[in-house]
Design an enzyme around this catalytic site. Sequence first.
Site, PDB file in Angstrom:
ATOM      1  N   ASP A  97       0.620  -1.505  -0.036  1.00  0.00           N
ATOM      2  CA  ASP A  97      -0.014   0.438   0.040  1.00  0.00           C
ATOM      3  C   ASP A  97       1.114   0.949   0.369  1.00  0.00           C
ATOM      4  O   ASP A  97       2.064   1.110   0.030  1.00  0.00           O
ATOM      5  CB  ASP A  97      -0.830  -0.495   1.108  1.00  0.00           C
ATOM      6  CG  ASP A  97      -1.872   1.479   0.829  1.00  0.00           C
ATOM      7  OD1 ASP A  97      -2.136   1.992  -0.011  1.00  0.00           O
ATOM      8  OD2 ASP A  97      -3.662   0.640   1.976  1.00  0.00           O
TER       9      ASP A  97
HETATM   10  C1  BGC Z   1      -5.106   3.215  -0.080  1.00  0.00           C
HETATM   11  C2  BGC Z   1      -5.059   2.219  -0.997  1.00  0.00           C
HETATM   12  C3  BGC Z   1      -5.024   3.064  -2.452  1.00  0.00           C
HETATM   13  C4  BGC Z   1      -3.490   4.013  -2.969  1.00  0.00           C
HETATM   14  C5  BGC Z   1      -3.320   4.415  -3.588  1.00  0.00           C
HETATM   15  C6  BGC Z   1      -4.030   3.761  -0.097  1.00  0.00           C
HETATM   16  O1  BGC Z   1      -3.732   5.509   0.961  1.00  0.00           O
HETATM   17  O2  BGC Z   1      -5.034   2.403   1.082  1.00  0.00           O
HETATM   18  O3  BGC Z   1      -6.810   1.778  -1.024  1.00  0.00           O
HETATM   19  O4  BGC Z   1      -4.886   1.936  -3.082  1.00  0.00           O
HETATM   20  O5  BGC Z   1      -3.575   4.302  -1.155  1.00  0.00           O
HETATM   21  O6  BGC Z   1      -4.186   5.792  -4.218  1.00  0.00           O
END
Ligand code: BGC
Length: 730
Positions: A293
């Site tokens: 993530d």
């Molecule tokens: C979120 C994800 C997301 C990623 C990219 C993160 O902060 O938890 O769900 O895909 O950001 O935007």
Amino acid sequence: MAAVGALQRWRAGGEFPHSVARRAGAVGARAAVAAVALAVAACGGAVSPEWAGPELQASAFCKQPLDEVERRVGDLLARMTLEEKIEQMHGAGPKAARGLWPTPDNERLGIPGFRMVDGPRGVHAATGNATAFPVAIARAAAWDPALEERVGEAIGAEVRAKGGSVLLAPVLNVLRHPRWGRSQETYGEDPFLVGSLGVAFIRGAQRHVVASAKHFAAYSIENTRFRVDVQVDERTLREVYLPHFRMAVDEGGAASVMSAYNKVNGQYCAENEHLVRDILKAEWGFQGFVESDWFLGARSTVPSVLAGLDIEMPRPLFYGPALLRAVESGSVPLDAVDEAVRRILRVKLCFRLDSDPPVPDPEVVESARHTRLSLEVARRGIVLLTNEGVLPLDRARLRSLAVVGSLADQPNLGDDGSSEVAPSYAVTPLAGIRARGGGVEVRHVPALDAEGTAAVERADAAVVVVGLTKADEGEAQVSAGDRKGLRLSAADESLVQAVASLNPATIVVLEGGGPIVVEPWIDAVGALVLAWYPGLEGGNAIAEVLFGDTNPSGRLPATFPRAEADLPPFDSELPAVRYEYDHGYRYLDRHGIEPRFPFGFGLSYTAFRYERLEIAEPVLAPDGVQRLRVTVTNTGPRAGEETVQVYVAYEGSRVVRPVRDLKAFAKVFLEPGESRAISLAIPARRLAYYDEESRSWQVEAIVYRASAGPNSRELPLEARFSVAAPLSYR
Ligand code: BGC
């Protein structure tokens, strides 16, 4: 430490990465040089619901002959320098380009980078306009994998039409507690429902792009997501927090999985060897890649590579030069790098990112087909929760309607975190009601001043639109984070009560991303319609339901409790939390607590009678599939859709089981008076529990009681069967 520093810098600059992405998209900071495949072939359909095994897993997502892909991957690996390999393993951020998060292209060898983009309810706002679908929990309320597959297909097509190659969706974290800020992004509280819809979404999306099942695993608290340690025993992990991910891999053919921010049993998910290396890759045979993530998702170099994290997003804080040094010094074996790069190249070639680049196609984005689909889903996800004979509104008899509340006149599409979508229009409830009201005089009453009070009193009926917005719930850091409680705001509660005291025909339309405690006012109102965050056509869908043009058929994918005290504890401050075996309906069933509205519940403008439950195998083979038939009749005046649900209870199990849990469901559309026998199937393996000692699944040779009905607390039909002999499997 470096990662923490990075976050502090982002915060200090008032700039969190999603807003970076948005801005980059808006000014077109860097042209995307995507080379993305058009994956025309349908994927995954042939994979058995049982364990697919590594070969089947990869061929489920591969758009070309797998042996040819593996040969080319081997050839490329042999020609790549160590630096080139390591370059494959991280994002080229920190910024997104036109809203797409890139990984580096390798021009020398003709290997395109990925272009990743959210998300779960449509393509992220940073890429410009896109179709805003109802949020995932609204779609879950349709209980319809075939419909969800079409949504996945549409979002995947829009991602590709914008030059993207990886869709950062679906969210497959069970809703352990409705205060979780990202409740709206997931498919509810039940692992089987979450898994079934996730599989469908992935199959649809992967016709066009790689889908990334996220967030692996046990992510369901927002405010402490960067540090919370989720402590969970192995059985609970396997039975409650992982089965839907396994379904995504085995049945959906997911080509990518995103690790979660939180820790599980003391280790961050991105460096959690047990989760990633042992379970996902070794046990389940996952052949795609795992990416971290985004911000603080990866925490280390050596432990992460060894645990099986293949890509660090969105930029190399721990991979890149640090990884190069770790390989050169011998702390990371070259094999570990080769394995990661093999997975990354496999997915790129399987999806033909090198040979079939996307042709940007504005016609696909917000096409009439997609906006119509968004309307269809909104309509099918709306749940009628109470109706004291007030609905549907009869245009022929109704002269005037007061539409109350400021939310009636606002688009309310969900939070503004990573799942934000920016459609070019959104139909509000008021606009929908006006457009569909025929000759009915529609008056908007934003607030209850003297004039508004008189208007509500005079009207033949009043529709109050209240609920949650992005100010109440959403992704932490970029939106509101976890909810502070389960009730509506005091202002909304008193508005509902005031309107109900002025007009006996008061209908409440509730918006929001999860269960809401309705006790203080529910008995005062004539009808309650749950619309969720219903997407760009939401206002039209709401109006159709109110006027009876659509017969509501949504069913709750999460329990509505009477009080927060009826649920397991939720804490969004503690550094460590324990997740016990029960949550949602299983918790209420165990403790004998009456829900306000049970899991699976929803009313209709017609009525259904459950008549017969037949099972094909009174004694089922331990690796067999139980076939069931449930006969349902529409006994009411209108055509309508019913969701037949089958729950199983375990008689004489050697371990404590759920009182009952969902094991099959099916939709059926019936004309008035029509009767149909609906077929459902339960593979024996779906009845297994996880045995910690032997580290294996156990199908017990006991008696299983299947019950069928319209929701988890109304199960008029029962049939028992046994399993012939025990079976254990991994
Ligand atoms: C979120 C994800 C997301 C990623 C990219 C993160 O902060 O938890 O769900 O895909 O950001 O935007």
